[in-house]
Design a protein around this motif. Structure first.
Motif, mmCIF file in Angstrom:
data_model
loop_
_atom_site.group_PDB
_atom_site.id
_atom_site.type_symbol
_atom_site.label_atom_id
_atom_site.label_comp_id
_atom_site.label_asym_id
_atom_site.label_seq_id
_atom_site.Cartn_x
_atom_site.Cartn_y
_atom_site.Cartn_z
ATOM 1 N N ASP A 1 32.192 39.881 29.810
ATOM 2 C CA ASP A 1 31.783 39.437 28.483
ATOM 3 C C ASP A 1 32.886 39.747 27.467
ATOM 4 O O ASP A 1 33.245 38.900 26.650
ATOM 5 N N GLY A 2 33.442 40.945 27.532
ATOM 6 C CA GLY A 2 34.554 41.296 26.650
ATOM 7 C C GLY A 2 35.783 40.453 26.930
ATOM 8 O O GLY A 2 36.487 40.019 26.012
ATOM 9 N N TRP A 3 36.055 40.186 28.219
ATOM 10 C CA TRP A 3 37.194 39.351 28.604
ATOM 11 C C TRP A 3 37.029 37.947 28.034
ATOM 12 O O TRP A 3 37.968 37.378 27.481
ATOM 13 N N LYS A 4 35.829 37.396 28.151
ATOM 14 C CA LYS A 4 35.551 36.032 27.665
ATOM 15 C C LYS A 4 35.768 35.952 26.145
ATOM 16 O O LYS A 4 36.374 35.004 25.657
ATOM 17 N N ARG A 5 35.299 36.942 25.418
ATOM 18 C CA ARG A 5 35.503 36.937 23.961
ATOM 19 C C ARG A 5 36.991 36.979 23.626
ATOM 20 O O ARG A 5 37.454 36.262 22.734
ATOM 21 N N ARG A 6 37.752 37.795 24.356
ATOM 22 C CA ARG A 6 39.196 37.895 24.104
ATOM 23 C C ARG A 6 39.898 36.578 24.422
ATOM 24 O O ARG A 6 40.749 36.110 23.661
ATOM 25 N N ILE A 7 39.566 35.968 25.544
ATOM 26 C CA ILE A 7 40.243 34.736 25.960
ATOM 27 C C ILE A 7 39.894 33.586 25.004
ATOM 28 O O ILE A 7 40.729 32.732 24.715
ATOM 29 N N VAL B 1 46.274 27.687 31.447
ATOM 30 C CA VAL B 1 47.022 28.750 32.140
ATOM 31 C C VAL B 1 47.860 29.532 31.122
ATOM 32 O O VAL B 1 47.898 30.767 31.145
ATOM 33 N N ARG B 2 48.501 28.819 30.216
ATOM 34 C CA ARG B 2 49.342 29.467 29.203
ATOM 35 C C ARG B 2 48.521 30.418 28.323
ATOM 36 O O ARG B 2 48.958 31.531 28.021
ATOM 37 N N ILE B 3 47.327 30.002 27.933
ATOM 38 C CA ILE B 3 46.478 30.842 27.089
ATOM 39 C C ILE B 3 46.096 32.128 27.817
ATOM 40 O O ILE B 3 46.130 33.213 27.244
ATOM 41 N N VAL B 4 45.752 32.017 29.098
ATOM 42 C CA VAL B 4 45.399 33.216 29.873
ATOM 43 C C VAL B 4 46.592 34.158 29.944
ATOM 44 O O VAL B 4 46.453 35.372 29.768
ATOM 45 N N ARG B 5 47.770 33.609 30.164
ATOM 46 C CA ARG B 5 48.975 34.462 30.227
ATOM 47 C C ARG B 5 49.265 35.109 28.882
ATOM 48 O O ARG B 5 49.646 36.282 28.819
ATOM 49 N N LEU B 6 49.114 34.351 27.801
ATOM 50 C CA LEU B 6 49.352 34.905 26.466
ATOM 51 C C LEU B 6 48.374 36.023 26.127
ATOM 52 O O LEU B 6 48.721 36.970 25.420
ATOM 53 N N ALA B 7 47.145 35.904 26.591
ATOM 54 C CA ALA B 7 46.105 36.892 26.278
ATOM 55 C C ALA B 7 46.253 38.184 27.075
ATOM 56 O O ALA B 7 45.669 39.201 26.718
ATOM 57 N N SER B 8 47.028 38.143 28.149
ATOM 58 C CA SER B 8 47.180 39.345 28.968
ATOM 59 C C SER B 8 48.255 40.252 28.374
ATOM 60 O O SER B 8 49.103 39.776 27.625
ATOM 61 N N LEU C 1 47.459 40.906 34.507
ATOM 62 C CA LEU C 1 47.089 39.648 35.156
ATOM 63 C C LEU C 1 47.808 39.562 36.494
ATOM 64 O O LEU C 1 49.030 39.587 36.548
ATOM 65 N N GLU C 2 47.040 39.472 37.569
ATOM 66 C CA GLU C 2 47.634 39.300 38.892
ATOM 67 C C GLU C 2 47.901 37.829 39.158
ATOM 68 O O GLU C 2 48.918 37.468 39.729
ATOM 69 N N GLU C 3 46.954 36.973 38.713
ATOM 70 C CA GLU C 3 47.079 35.558 39.039
ATOM 71 C C GLU C 3 46.222 34.727 38.090
ATOM 72 O O GLU C 3 45.155 35.150 37.677
ATOM 73 N N GLY C 4 46.701 33.538 37.780
ATOM 74 C CA GLY C 4 45.950 32.556 37.017
ATOM 75 C C GLY C 4 46.317 31.179 37.543
ATOM 76 O O GLY C 4 47.430 30.717 37.305
#
Length: 149
Positions: free
Chosen positions: A47-53, A104-111, A85-88
């Protein structure tokens, strides 16, 4: 407002491809976790991860989506216990390569993400789950976290 025809089309595509949301390949033989979102410890973390992403997605919203492209790419995400982040990977395309790569870029930026809580870290070195983005006519819809039952 979002055109209801586009919403219906995107929603229908997501429902039609529901079987593809399950992560592919053999389950890891080590003690990594393929997330079961019903487990409360994991549910709270996700839930916290989803809010951050979603905050990161709002701040880094792709220009191609602003121009009206719609689609629901599904990413497989693997996070290590330390929050790195291990993988996206794109597991189901939105039908638009630009949207897939933007997700994919957004996930990488958020990590990196928050480290796992101690009790979760003791049990799971890696959390693996699927996340469905919703890009709807220039707006970010409410994404969803999926996992194997």
């Amino acid at each position: 407002p979002i055109d209801s025809r586009v919403l219906a089309q995107v929603g229908a595509s997501a429902v039609a491809a529901d079987a593809e949301l399950h992560l592919r390949g053999d389950r890891p033989s080590d003690d990594r976790l393929l997330a079961d979102t019903r487990e409360s410890m994991i549910a709270a973390y996700l839930d916290g991860w989803k809010r951050r992403i979603e905050r990161a997605g709002t701040l880094n919203f792709p220009d191609v989506a602003r121009r009206g492209l719609s689609g629901n790419p599904v990413l497989e995400v693997a996070i290590r216990a330390d929050g790195s982040l291990e993988e996206g990977l794109v597991r189901r395309s939105s039908g638009h390569r630009e949207l897939d790569m933007a997700a994919v870029r957004i996930v990488r930026l958020a990590s990196p993400f928050d480290p796992f809580p101690r009790t979760m870290r003791e049990r799971y070195p890696v959390l693996r789950f699927a996340y469905e983005w919703q890009f709807l006519q220039g707006r970010l819809g409410d994404g969803a976290v999926y996992a194997e039952p």
